[in-house]
Enzyme design. Sequence first.
Site, PDB file in Angstrom:
ATOM      1  N   GLY A   1       0.932  -1.186   0.124  1.00  0.00           N
ATOM      2  CA  GLY A   1       0.022  -0.044   0.149  1.00  0.00           C
ATOM      3  C   GLY A   1       0.805   1.328   0.142  1.00  0.00           C
ATOM      4  N   VAL A   2       0.208   2.483  -0.059  1.00  0.00           N
ATOM      5  CA  VAL A   2       0.947   3.733  -0.105  1.00  0.00           C
ATOM      6  C   VAL A   2       1.332   3.917   1.085  1.00  0.00           C
ATOM      7  CG1 VAL A   2      -1.199   4.812   0.487  1.00  0.00           C
ATOM      8  CG2 VAL A   2       0.729   6.150  -1.025  1.00  0.00           C
TER       9      VAL A   2
ATOM     10  N   LEU B   1       5.113  -9.570   3.769  1.00  0.00           N
ATOM     11  CA  LEU B   1       4.900 -10.931   4.475  1.00  0.00           C
ATOM     12  C   LEU B   1       3.844 -11.573   3.819  1.00  0.00           C
ATOM     13  CD1 LEU B   1       4.824  -9.525   8.015  1.00  0.00           C
ATOM     14  CD2 LEU B   1       6.797 -10.108   6.768  1.00  0.00           C
TER      15      LEU B   1
ATOM     16  N   CYS C   1      -1.988  -9.060  15.355  1.00  0.00           N
ATOM     17  CA  CYS C   1      -1.022  -9.236  13.984  1.00  0.00           C
ATOM     18  C   CYS C   1       0.142  -8.250  14.460  1.00  0.00           C
ATOM     19  CB  CYS C   1      -1.904  -8.824  12.745  1.00  0.00           C
ATOM     20  SG  CYS C   1      -0.644  -9.008  11.483  1.00  0.00           S
TER      21      CYS C   1
ATOM     22  N   CYS D   1      -8.194  -8.657   7.082  1.00  0.00           N
ATOM     23  CA  CYS D   1      -7.550  -8.907   5.816  1.00  0.00           C
ATOM     24  C   CYS D   1      -7.643 -10.534   5.320  1.00  0.00           C
ATOM     25  CB  CYS D   1      -5.918  -8.498   5.960  1.00  0.00           C
ATOM     26  SG  CYS D   1      -5.148  -9.986   7.376  1.00  0.00           S
TER      27      CYS D   1
END
Length: 362
Positions: A10-11, A32, A101, A197
Amino acid sequence: MRVLAAMSGGVDSAVAAARAVAAGHEVTGVHLALSAKPGTLRTGARGCCTVEDSRDARRAADILGIPFYVWDFAERFTEEVIDSFVGEYAAGRTPNPCMTCNEKIKFEALLDKAIALGFDAVCTGHYARLSLVDETPVLRRSRDDSKDQSYVLASLTAEQLRHAMFPLGDSLKTEVRAEADERDLAVAQKPDSHDICFIPDGDTKKFLESKLGERPGNLVDADSGAVLGEHSGVHGFTVGQRKGLGIDAPAPDGRPRYVLSLEPVSGDVKVGNADHLGVTEIDATRPIWPSEQPLSGPTECAVQIRAHGETAEAVAEVADGTVRVRLREEMKGVAPGQSVVLYHPEAEGDLVLGSAKISATR
């Protein structure tokens, strides 16, 4: 320093890595792989850690001119995050998998491997700030209130924070996207991932049923004890839930019903009106103090129970390893399994004092 930049594709993580490079650090990018069977494409803006994300991360690393690797953490992620998530719901609790996470994968498994390989720090695209007080790291909210992620980082220890870098903490999201454009990073306008996710379609109930199957129980009126209907498992509910209860008849007073409590042993899901949702006391276990400063006696603080939820004034203290929080005003929808994060009220409300897992409410 030698810095390992965790690059999700992502950005935010791309710009964080870019800033670490610009600061003169020796940076290596790593993506990952958290799924044994990643999809080839994301579904809209949902999900993360797909094959597409891995490729986006690699392209960003190429533009930055840094080495790039993909590390397989799928088995560890399944055990520490997914299995824990399923187990918590089965036990009638409401977990935050992003917090797990960060704690177990990005700043335990990843950081441990990074240190073993000679890296000094792990750099991520989280929106949070770090500062030092008497040589001890202090975790603070980010400048961008709408993106602040200090809540989901509040389970990190001081030792983990000593090896962390959050280059975006003083930036607004709009500034990050503009910088990505200036650096010709293709992810500049890539949509943010959202939801969980490992549940890219956003249907948590369906995901849990695929793991736990059906565990029938009753929907019970908290006041009268009357059985209002049946359900396929307590894992399909969370405290404070209003929609999708599966009750055909309206309440006698016409007011909406909410989930008040879950009883995984009996299978009962107790429901009632919103008046029963308010709590003024919270008990929480397994406290973590990022600044290595446990509470000393009753302490005025601001508490937050959701990643982007509101805060409430409270007094907190520790007794026999349990954090006891007395709220100045009622909070609604507080569920066991959530994390309560304590903020210092006199430091503009942005300094994290500690966090703990909610075990009971009153």
